[in-house]
Structures are given as C-alpha cells and as structure tokens.
Design an enzyme around this catalytic site. Structure first.
Site, PDB file in Angstrom:
ATOM      1  N   PHE A 224     -10.856  -4.489  -2.874  1.00 12.27           N
ATOM      2  CA  PHE A 224     -10.653  -5.932  -3.027  1.00 12.27           C
ATOM      3  C   PHE A 224     -11.959  -6.689  -3.227  1.00 12.27           C
ATOM      4  O   PHE A 224     -11.993  -7.912  -3.109  1.00 12.27           O
ATOM      5  CB  PHE A 224      -9.873  -6.511  -1.832  1.00 12.27           C
ATOM      6  CG  PHE A 224      -8.664  -5.700  -1.461  1.00 12.27           C
ATOM      7  CD1 PHE A 224      -7.553  -5.707  -2.291  1.00 12.27           C
ATOM      8  CD2 PHE A 224      -8.651  -4.897  -0.335  1.00 12.27           C
ATOM      9  CE1 PHE A 224      -6.444  -4.934  -1.988  1.00 12.27           C
ATOM     10  CE2 PHE A 224      -7.548  -4.124  -0.025  1.00 12.27           C
ATOM     11  CZ  PHE A 224      -6.434  -4.137  -0.841  1.00 12.27           C
ATOM     12  N   THR A 452      -5.305   0.898  -7.312  1.00 13.23           N
ATOM     13  CA  THR A 452      -4.619   0.023  -8.263  1.00 13.23           C
ATOM     14  C   THR A 452      -3.715   0.787  -9.220  1.00 13.23           C
ATOM     15  O   THR A 452      -2.838   0.198  -9.840  1.00 13.23           O
ATOM     16  CB  THR A 452      -5.669  -0.698  -9.122  1.00 13.23           C
ATOM     17  OG1 THR A 452      -6.518   0.310  -9.689  1.00 13.23           O
ATOM     18  CG2 THR A 452      -6.504  -1.643  -8.300  1.00 13.23           C
ATOM     19  N   GLY A 493     -11.596  -3.858 -15.086  1.00 15.07           N
ATOM     20  CA  GLY A 493     -11.647  -2.405 -15.165  1.00 15.07           C
ATOM     21  C   GLY A 493     -10.886  -1.850 -16.353  1.00 15.07           C
ATOM     22  O   GLY A 493     -11.460  -1.217 -17.246  1.00 15.07           O
ATOM     23  N   ILE A 564       1.272  -5.813 -20.981  1.00 16.05           N
ATOM     24  CA  ILE A 564       1.310  -5.091 -19.713  1.00 16.05           C
ATOM     25  C   ILE A 564       1.299  -3.588 -20.022  1.00 16.05           C
ATOM     26  O   ILE A 564       2.198  -3.068 -20.677  1.00 16.05           O
ATOM     27  CB  ILE A 564       2.568  -5.500 -18.916  1.00 16.05           C
ATOM     28  CG1 ILE A 564       2.495  -6.991 -18.545  1.00 16.05           C
ATOM     29  CG2 ILE A 564       2.731  -4.628 -17.683  1.00 16.05           C
ATOM     30  CD1 ILE A 564       1.285  -7.406 -17.725  1.00 16.05           C
ATOM     31  N   LYS A 568       5.488  -0.665 -14.012  1.00 13.58           N
ATOM     32  CA  LYS A 568       5.581  -0.304 -12.587  1.00 13.58           C
ATOM     33  C   LYS A 568       4.255  -0.586 -11.872  1.00 13.58           C
ATOM     34  O   LYS A 568       4.214  -1.170 -10.793  1.00 13.58           O
ATOM     35  CB  LYS A 568       5.969   1.172 -12.445  1.00 13.58           C
ATOM     36  CG  LYS A 568       6.282   1.565 -11.014  1.00 13.58           C
ATOM     37  CD  LYS A 568       6.615   3.038 -10.888  1.00 13.58           C
ATOM     38  CE  LYS A 568       8.052   3.311 -11.301  1.00 13.58           C
ATOM     39  NZ  LYS A 568       8.454   4.710 -11.008  1.00 13.58           N
ATOM     40  N   LYS A 636      -4.730  -8.128 -20.472  1.00 10.20           N
ATOM     41  CA  LYS A 636      -5.609  -8.880 -19.578  1.00 10.20           C
ATOM     42  C   LYS A 636      -5.595  -8.181 -18.223  1.00 10.20           C
ATOM     43  O   LYS A 636      -4.645  -7.458 -17.914  1.00 10.20           O
ATOM     44  CB  LYS A 636      -5.115 -10.321 -19.408  1.00 10.20           C
ATOM     45  CG  LYS A 636      -5.149 -11.138 -20.700  1.00 10.20           C
ATOM     46  CD  LYS A 636      -4.563 -12.526 -20.494  1.00 10.20           C
ATOM     47  CE  LYS A 636      -4.612 -13.325 -21.802  1.00 10.20           C
ATOM     48  NZ  LYS A 636      -3.966 -14.652 -21.664  1.00 10.20           N
ATOM     49  N   GLU A 640      -6.206  -9.484  -9.902  1.00  5.64           N
ATOM     50  CA  GLU A 640      -6.563 -10.614  -9.043  1.00  5.64           C
ATOM     51  C   GLU A 640      -5.694 -11.850  -9.243  1.00  5.64           C
ATOM     52  O   GLU A 640      -5.555 -12.672  -8.336  1.00  5.64           O
ATOM     53  CB  GLU A 640      -8.049 -10.945  -9.237  1.00  5.64           C
ATOM     54  CG  GLU A 640      -8.870  -9.728  -8.828  1.00  5.64           C
ATOM     55  CD  GLU A 640     -10.361  -9.846  -9.031  1.00  5.64           C
ATOM     56  OE1 GLU A 640     -11.010 -10.397  -8.136  1.00  5.64           O
ATOM     57  OE2 GLU A 640     -10.874  -9.368 -10.045  1.00  5.64           O
TER      58      GLU A 640
END
Ligand code: MOS
Length: 677
Positions: A224, A452, A493, A564, A568, A636, A640
């Site tokens: 985080f 992540t 990332g 996306i 999931k 994108k 966060e």
C-alpha cells in the site's frame, strides 16, 4: 483469471522474505529511542552482550560504516541525533529471534533530551512552502481571482476538514534477510514493492556498484506504499550481516512497523467554494497544512486533485509543511488524492446543500472541457458517465435530500455520493520474452506482485500480445536480476510493465526466439494529455441515534479506468480500495503521543480496520472505456482509485442521515453524539 500463485499462497508454499531457508542464519532485533528529540549520549551494551547467544550490538558507539548521503531514515547509527520517538538507535544480533529480543530489552541507552514538538497546527510558526510536492508537482497553483469569485457567488462554503495520521497495515510485516557472499556481493530477500529501486537504494547506502546487489521479493503480503521505498529493516539486516559474518534475518513487530515504516501525514485542509445560483463554481480554493520530519522532506500532494476536478474561473491550491519531531511520513494508498478528495468532495456536498441542488447534478454542471489547471485535454474522462451509471445502479433518483428525516427504529438512514480520481501514468520499464524448450513462453520483468494480482495480469497481457493461451506463458518477477522495472506504486505498475511486455512479445514474434524491450523512449514520447482515472462512489449508512455508531449496509462504485485487463482481479482491487476507504471514514486513526512523542495505538487491537462483517454489500462496476493514449493495453491503473472518495461518500451519507456534518476523520460515535450534549 484466477491468481496464478493462488494455490501456493493458500497452501502456505509461497515464500516470503523472512521464510527463505538460509544456513547459519542469525536474527536482529532493533532498540528504539525512548525520547522524541535529543541525542544518544551513551549506549551500554555490556549486559546485552553477556546474554545467551548474542553475537553483536550495533549502535552509534561504533557505527558500522555506510556511504554518505543515505536517506535520513536509512542512515542507521550514523548520527547521535534523535529525530523521533521510536527511531532505531541500536540493534542486537543473536543466534535466535528470542535471544535477540531478550537482549535488546537490556541494552541501556542514555540520552540528552530536548523539548519536542509533535503537534500539527494550521497556525504553526514553522510552516513553510516546500519547493514542490510529491512526486514533482508545483507546490501551489493559482488561476483567476478567488476573492472576486467568492464575492459574486450566490452560495459560499468556507470549511476546514481534518484527517488523522493513518498507517498501512500489510498482513506481511516488514522483513528482510541479508546474506553477503565471499566476493562482497549482497543478496537481500526483502518486502519490497520494487526490487530494482530497492537494489539501487541498497547499493547507494552501502556504496556498492549496482551489479553487486540483488534484491528478491517473489511474494509480498501487501504494501500500500509502506514497502514502496526501502525501509530500515533491509539496511539493518545487511549491516548486521556484514558485522557478524553470517546471514541476518529481521522481522519487524507490528508495533515497530508503526514507528519506522512510514504513515500518511495528518492533514488540515481549508476549502473555500463559491457558486452562482445555477451551481457553477465561481471560486475554488484548497489550502493544505501537513507535516514532515526533521530527517527528510515528504510533501504529500493533497490539493493536486482539486486542480483537475471542476471547472472554476478562479482556482487556487496551496500546500504548507512543518517539520516536527516525528518519523517521516511516507506513501499510503492514493497519497494526496485520498485525503484531498475526502475534503473536496465533502465540501462539494456542503455546497450542494447550500445551493439546494442535487450533489450529482452539482458535479455534472461543473464538468470541465479541459484540465482546469493546465488547460490540457484529458486523454479520457467519463466522470459524468460514472456518476450517471452509479446513480442508476444505486437508485439515487428518488432520494429525498432532506437531512435527518429517515428513521428505522433507532437507526437514522442516509445516502451520499462523492467523486473519485487518480492519475494514470506510466514509467519506463524493460522486459524480456523468450521461447522455452517446451515451446512455452517465459516473460521476465523485475515487477512486484504485492498481492494485487500483477503476476496474473501480466500473464494475460503477454498471452494476448503473443496470441497464445495464458497457460503457455510463465511470468517471472520479483527479482532485481530480471529486466529493470519501476515499483508497484502510483497505480503505474501494470501500465509500465505491461507496455514493456507487449513490446518484448512483439519483438519475440518477429524474431522467433527472444524479445527485449526498453520503453524509455516510448514513454518519453507520450503526448501531452491530462491522464487520470475517474469514479463515482455511493454509500448508504445507518447511524444509531442511541450509540452514534455508523453502519454501512451498501457501498457502490463505478469507475472509468480504461480497459480492464482482467475483471476478477480488477473487482478485487476496487472493492479492496473501497473497503480501505471505509476504514478511513469510520475507524482508522493513529494518535500522536503529545507528551512523549511517537504514536499511540500501534497494533490492530486499537487501530481498527473493517472486517468482512463491516462490508456486507460492496459492489464495483466500470464503464467500457479504452484509452489508447495511455499504453498498448489502453488501460489505467486501478490499485488506488478505489480508496479515493469513499470516506467522503460515507461522511456525506452520515450528514444526510443525521443532519450533522462531521469534518474530522474518522467519524466515530463520539463525534455523532457530542453535538447533542
Ligand atoms: Mo502506492 S501509496 O503508490 O504504493
């Protein structure tokens, strides 16, 4: 996709930093300052050295050398000055963890103690204007005439919002295991969000060429931001290993993590908003006061989202810092945007009430054509789409805006909305793709999967680029010996590593054997756009009129976050962020110990975070957005944005439920009940 490493994680086979089997290993345990400001006069290690199994006591008495110029938080024992309570002032190395810990308790440290100051105030005489705010934004921005805009406004909101010290609490504590080889090379298993950066930092701290340092972080149990930069445990492990000539392992306790692995600065934020009778902003001003330490400057970019959110002819933002006798603040999920948007989106709700306007419509009316601050075109935006889609899914349409009128027994019921945003950047990265002997594909990049799902997302990106099934692609990451890559941070990332992977795979396809990519030039050539993800967060709350407790039966977010990559994994990121935002809204707060310095509440018994029972219904949706300006995936970052705006949506819902505006997080029962006494 399911997580590629899911099975090894749930069966306990995934190896974390402290778990690598290393022969002849020893253990270090830190000794922390008991004063908040002053100097270490003397460290008496005699009793500790006489304890069983003790191999060494490190301190400023005979400091193991480090290269000069190390970050103040990492320059262990190089100075006798104490900058904050809890700072590491000595460490014991022993044959077992228990022996090291027991001996650390008998290291005697004498101090010359000075008066300390650990209190952030908006009128602190030490406030100053930093050169820039993180990572490289101008400190202030100013466009138009704020006073004139306020003077001609039909409604004005002038409010102060405050957020407390917040701490990251990754499940895996900060740990490091360091080994030196016979040629003076250093290998560190660390909990790092980026092995390339961690390698470079350790090379600098120890004055070594980069080629002599290797950092391995194959699995990281959450970060985080707290593992985004190298933390003291890695330096201490390496330093101690050199002193005792054996590998050294360190696992910080949860309490030590609160002291030395960073935290989100508290903020005091003044917002002045003016709008005409139609709700169009005539002035928008956001001034932020926050803290840093005497060791390093860390300037959280709290007001920067206000520069891109709404069309206002007069727009001013400013950040002021004060150096206190505290640990240096550091990165915490959506640094800047998260606390800043809490204040802005709460103030927007206040403005909607002042105008008698629906808060969704107020935001729509103020939608800008181009970025308000710099006038740049947006690569894509779709905030209005998120608000509309969220309102439809949430059932916003029939909402009665009157505050404090919906009762269900002892419970007052309300709903709230807030917008969300986070930058969509990328950084240069390298990657390598090769065909293996069995015809499968190996993709290598020094990326980090901090929980992540990065490993899985990158596998999918590579498989798509190669035009093969994901089962035939193996992604290797988490090792600084792999092609250099930026950190898992700033929600950059996947965009950064993915760009390099796509290019490497393209080259492999034309070459047939190997593809090597370096996206430095490609990224430097990115066109001038305002690049951000957006979202809309909706919350329903129930507030007990008896106890003041707040329950959140429903959270719903709609995001515009580019393409996306995997639904999931993405849903998991969004709802994880939203849940963390709920913790910020209602529970999380680290108290500063005004009398002695340092922090109170240094464990999860007192620092509360939401559990599953606190979030019975959290839903995340996204618009079908593809932003070809950003990267080859048209994606994108999503790590966060989920946390941004959640606390404001909840706070706005609490106002709608109770008619009482809490302007200080977290919204705890006392702040609900107090106004009635
Ligand atoms: Mo995140 S605070 O950018 O690791």
């Amino acid at each position: 996709m399911n997580r590629i490493e899911g099975r090894v994680k749930v069966t306990g086979l995934a190896t974390y930093a402290a778990e690598y089997p290393v022969e002849d290993v020893t253990y270090a345990f830190p000794v922390q300052s008991q004063i908040a400001k002053g100097r270490v006069r003397h460290v008496d290690a005699q009793d500790a050295l006489a304890m069983p199994g003790v191999l060494a006591v490190l301190s400023g008495e005979d400091p193991p050398p480090l290269a000069s110029g190390a970050d103040g938080e990492l320059a262990l024992f190089q100075s006798r000055e104490v900058a904050y309570r809890g700072q590491i002032v000595a460490a014991v190395v022993a044959d077992t963890y228990e022996n090291a810990r027991a001996a650390a308790a008998v290291v005697r440290v004498d101090y010359d103690s000075d008066d300390h100051d650990v209190s952030l105030r908006a009128d602190h005489p030490g406030l100053y204007k930093p050169d820039h705010v993180n990572p490289a934004y101008p400190t202030d921005s100013e466009k138009g005439d704020i006073e004139a805009g306020l003077a001609r406004a039909a409604s004005v909101v002038d409010v102060v919002y405050e957020t407390p010290v917040l701490h990251n609490n990754p499940m895996e504590p900060h740990a490091a295991l360091a080994c030196w080889d016979d040629e003076g090379g250093l290998l560190v298993y660390d909990t790092a969000q980026g092995t390339t950066l961690s390698r470079d930092t350790l090379a600098q701290v120890f004055g070594l060429p980069k080629e002599r340092v290797r950092v391995v972080s194959r699995h990281v149990g959450g970060g985080f931001g707290s593992k985004g930069t190298t933390r003291p445990q890695a330096v201490l492990a390496a330093m101690a290993a050199r002193v005792v000539g054996r590998p050294v392992k360190i696992v910080l306790t949860r309490q030590q993590m609160y002291d030395v692995t960073g935290y989100r600065t508290p903020t005091i934020q003044r917002l002045r908003l003016g709008a005409d009778a139609e709700g169009r902003l005539t002035a928008l001003e956001h001034v932020v006061y926050e803290q840093t330490s005497t060791l390093e400057e860390f300037a959280e970019q709290t007001a920067t989202p206000t520069r891109i959110m709404y069309a206002a002819p007069a727009l001013r933002t400013a950040h002021r810092l004060v150096r206190l006798d505290v640990a240096t603040p550091s990165w915490m999920r959506a640094p800047g945007e998260c606390p800043g948007m809490y204040a802005l989106e709460s103030a927007m709700d206040e403005l909607a009430y002042a105008l008698g306007m629906d808060p969704v419509e107020l935001r729509v009316v103020n939608e800008p054509e181009t970025e308000p601050d710099r006038g740049l075109p947006f690569s894509s935006r779709n905030l209005v789409g998120c608000l509309r889609e969220g309102a439809r899914r949430f059932g916003w349409e029939h909402r009665d805006p009157t505050p404090g009128v919906r009762r269900d027994g002892e419970w007052l019921v309300g709903t709230g909305v807030a917008a969300s945003t986070y930058p969509a950047r990328r950084r240069p990265s390298k990657a390598r793709a090769v065909v293996e002997d069995d015809g499968d594909f190996l993709v290598q990049v020094a990326a980090a999967d901090i929980g992540t799902g990065a490993r899985t997302a990158l596998t999918r990106i590579a498989a798509e680029a190669l035009g093969v099934a994901p089962e035939r692609v193996h992604v290797e990451l988490g090792d600084s010996d792999l092609p250099e890559a930026p950190v898992a941070g700033g929600s950059m990332g996947t965009a950064s590593w993915g760009s390099a992977i796509v290019r490497a795979c393209e080259e492999l396809k034309s070459d047939g054997k190997e593809g090597l990519a370096d996206t430095t030039e490609e990224v430097q050539g990115d066109a001038a756009f305002s690049r951000h993800a957006f979202g809309a967060q909706f919350a329903e709350v129930r507030v007990s009129s008896v106890t003041g407790e707040v329950r959140v039966p429903r959270l719903l977010g709609v995001f515009a976050a580019g393409r996306i990559v995997d639904p999931k994994l993405a849903r998991s990121q969004f709802i994880g962020g939203m849940t963390m935002g709920m913790g910020m809204g209602l529970m999380e707060e680290t108290l500063t110990d005004e009398e002695f310095g340092g922090f109170l509440r240094r464990d999860l018994a007192q620092y509360h975070v939401p559990a599953c029972a606190d979030v019975p219904d959290v839903e995340a949706f996204w618009l079908d957005e593809r932003d070809a300006e950003l990267n080859p995936m048209a994606s994108k970052g999503i790590g966060e944005i989920g946390i941004v705006g959640t606390a404001a949506a909840i706070g706005n819902a609490v106002y709608h439920a109770t008619g009482h505006r809490v302007r200080e997080l977290p919204i705890t029962p006392d702040k609900i009940l107090m106004p009635r006494f």
